[in-house]
Structure formats: structure tokens, C-alpha cells
Scaffold this active site. Sequence first.
Site, PDB file in Angstrom:
ATOM      1  N   GLY A 105      40.927  11.761  22.726  1.00 13.93           N
ATOM      2  CA  GLY A 105      40.702  12.168  21.622  1.00 13.93           C
ATOM      3  C   GLY A 105      41.964  11.291  20.376  1.00 13.93           C
ATOM      4  CE  LYS A 106      43.343   5.541  19.718  1.00 10.87           C
ATOM      5  NZ  LYS A 106      44.135   4.996  20.790  1.00 10.87           N
ATOM      6  N   GLY A 107      43.748   9.800  16.577  1.00  9.23           N
ATOM      7  CA  GLY A 107      44.146  10.373  15.665  1.00  9.23           C
ATOM      8  C   GLY A 107      44.593   8.594  14.681  1.00  9.23           C
TER       9      GLY A 107
END
Length: 419
Positions: A105-107
Site C-alpha cells: 500500500g502507499k499514501g
Amino acid sequence: MQDLYNPYDNVLKVVDNAASILGYEENDYATLRYPERELKVSMPVVMDDGSLKVFEGFRVQHSTVRGPAKGGVRFHPAVNHDEVKALAAWMTFKCAVVNIPYGGGKGGVICNPGELSEREKHSLTAKYTAQIAPLIGPEQDVPAPDVGTNARVMAWMMDQYSMLKGHSVLSCVTGKPIGLGGILGRSEATGRGVMFTVKNLLSKQGRKASESTVAVQGMGNVGSVTAKLLHKEGFKVAAVSDVSGGIYREDGIDVAAVLAYLNENPKNLLADYHEDGVSHISNSELLELDVDVLVPAALENQINASNADRIRARYVVEAANGPTTLEADEILQKRGIMLVPDILANAGGVVVSYFEWVQNIQELCWSEDRVNEELKTIMDTAFEAVWSIAHEKDVTLRTGAYLIAVQRVVEAQKGRGIF
């Protein structure tokens, strides 16, 4: 002219190549070409001058096939949707290549954290956390620090998430301060993993640390720790750089003195650093130095089609995410320059993040020595696996790493089935 480069296209090309070598049909790995979830959010923040500013951000979950999504939160003006998608995918493969039970995931939030006051940054962090809260959590998606964020921002995220849940949830993020469920050794974990990787690589070449020169581009957390630890291991660190440029001395710079200078004041830059025998160079010049090992530890696309034919290092070890474009990869390969990819070389951070998550869930606390020993075991095992398959298949180390990672994710998907 607008830059049309899309980092997610790089991901797709590498995945397609690995799947082809593994003999997969498109149905076998089609899910890897698409993120599972993509969320775009907006956060209104009352600024210190009383004005209202609306920030935009993202959270992308590429895959949760092998476990909860895992990946950092980036605060940077250049954050965009495609970059976050690519970084999320890279996390899927990074976790798979070191064989920890996470997906990717990444934000990211489009902002310049250096222009925000502490209050403004806290408000932005709390609202971003509230907006992505339906997607995150210890069993769903576990954020961590990245460019522009740190342990304090993670503490704010943990606090906001806990407020929404009504009780403390230490395991909802990693990279926290020690007193709030953080883990000893986390701040040095990525750089330490890079150091282990450099040593593993040169050991395969029969080279000694004392006979090897290194250049490190980027003196943020990863680059500075890498330079410090390589110097401690006996390597000659000939050059380092930050956003203001680099410094170079053929016989090696005094890494301890450089770090002391940079740590004295957050405004200190290498452009103003002076040491006997040290010359000032640009970041471009650092990349093209005649050294044994080049460690790009800055941002993406630093080694590209325009400069790859001038890289003189014998080995490149990617401490940053995506510092080398596909075109540059091909040029380096043809020139006989061996490259260790980011999904292997800089995986130390996510490995120790995994240790932190495990400790939070089980309410344990490891010593720093144990953390570093466990990290070394995982990094050494992953390197050996990548080295072996790369030589077995006669492919680059990057392709070897993706062969392992793609196979692990695809086999997990097959085991679970498509619903």
C-alpha cells in the site's frame, strides 16, 4: 513541456517480463496489474493566518493477497496518483521478495511540509487519517513514515485512529516513537539493510570493504545511515550529497564530521560544508563518479536514459524507490554494471516495520541487538535467493527479485482462489 512519464507503466513492464519468464498466462497474474483499492481524499485545514486551504491526498492498496497492505505516507508537493499507485505496487513486491506476510500500500498528501507549522501539519495529518480510516487498521492496511513524514506524524496518525476507535490501537501504524509502541533500530533499519546488501554483493565479487569506494546520493534518513554504517564497516565513502549538491574527496570524506554538521541545525546544507581536501560537486556529477559502489538514496528517476551511459560505478545499489528508469536499466546492463534493485536493497525498513507490528500485536519488546540480528538474517536470505535465481535464469538481479516476488504473490492468489 509536461512530463508524461508514468511510473506505474514501469511496474507493469517489469511484472509482465517476470510473468513471461515464469511461464504464466495472463489469467495467472492479471490481478497484479490493477490495484485493489484506490482512494482520493480532500482535507480542509484552517491555516495559522485564518485562511482555509484544501489539501488533496491518496491511499492506494495494490494487493492484500499475502497479508495487510503495508506502505508509507508521503507528504510532498510532487505527490500524484500514478506515483502512489507505483509505490504501492513496489511495496507488494518488496514484502514478497523478503517474504514477510504483507501486501503493498502507499499514501500521499500533496503539500510542502516545510512550509507548514506544527499545528497545521498536525491538523492535516489528523484529517488525512480520518479520511482514510475506513481502509486502514492492523488487519487491513498499516501506514508508516515516508518522504516528508516521521515518527511524530505516525504518532498523530495513531492517536487520530485510536480516537475514532475509542481505545489505543498501537499496531495501526509503524515507525512510531519508542514510547508509543515504536521499535528500537527502526530509524536505521533501511540504511542498515542497504549496508547488508552492499556487503553481500561485494562478498560475491570477492572484494573487501577496505578496498572499495562508495558514493551516496541523498543524505536524508536512508542515505545518511547508509553512509555512516558503510564507513563504520571500513568502506571508503568518497562522496555524499543533499539537495544543495555534493562533496567529494577521493581518499574518503569524514562521514562523522559531515553528519555532525548536518545534525547541528536542520538548515545546514552540504553546499556550505568545508573540509580539507573536499571539493564541491553537483548531484549529477556525483552519479557519474568513478567509484566501486553508487548508492542512489534520493528520489525517483535519478539514473535515466540521459545519464546512464556516463555512470562509471561498477555496482549500483538502489536505496531509494525507483531511482533507475527501465531505459537506464538496459543501458547499465549492456555496459556490465551490476544493479541491486530497490525492492531488495531498501527492504530493511519494511522488515523492521513488520517486527514493530508483531511486537505491538503480541505486546512484546525486543532488544536492538535482536532487531538487527533478525534483520540481517532476512536480508541475507533474500539476497541469496535473488542471487541464485538470477544466475540460474541468466537474468539481472532486478529481474531475479521480481521472479521471486511475482511467483510468491501469484501462488498465494492461486491458493486463495478468485472470488
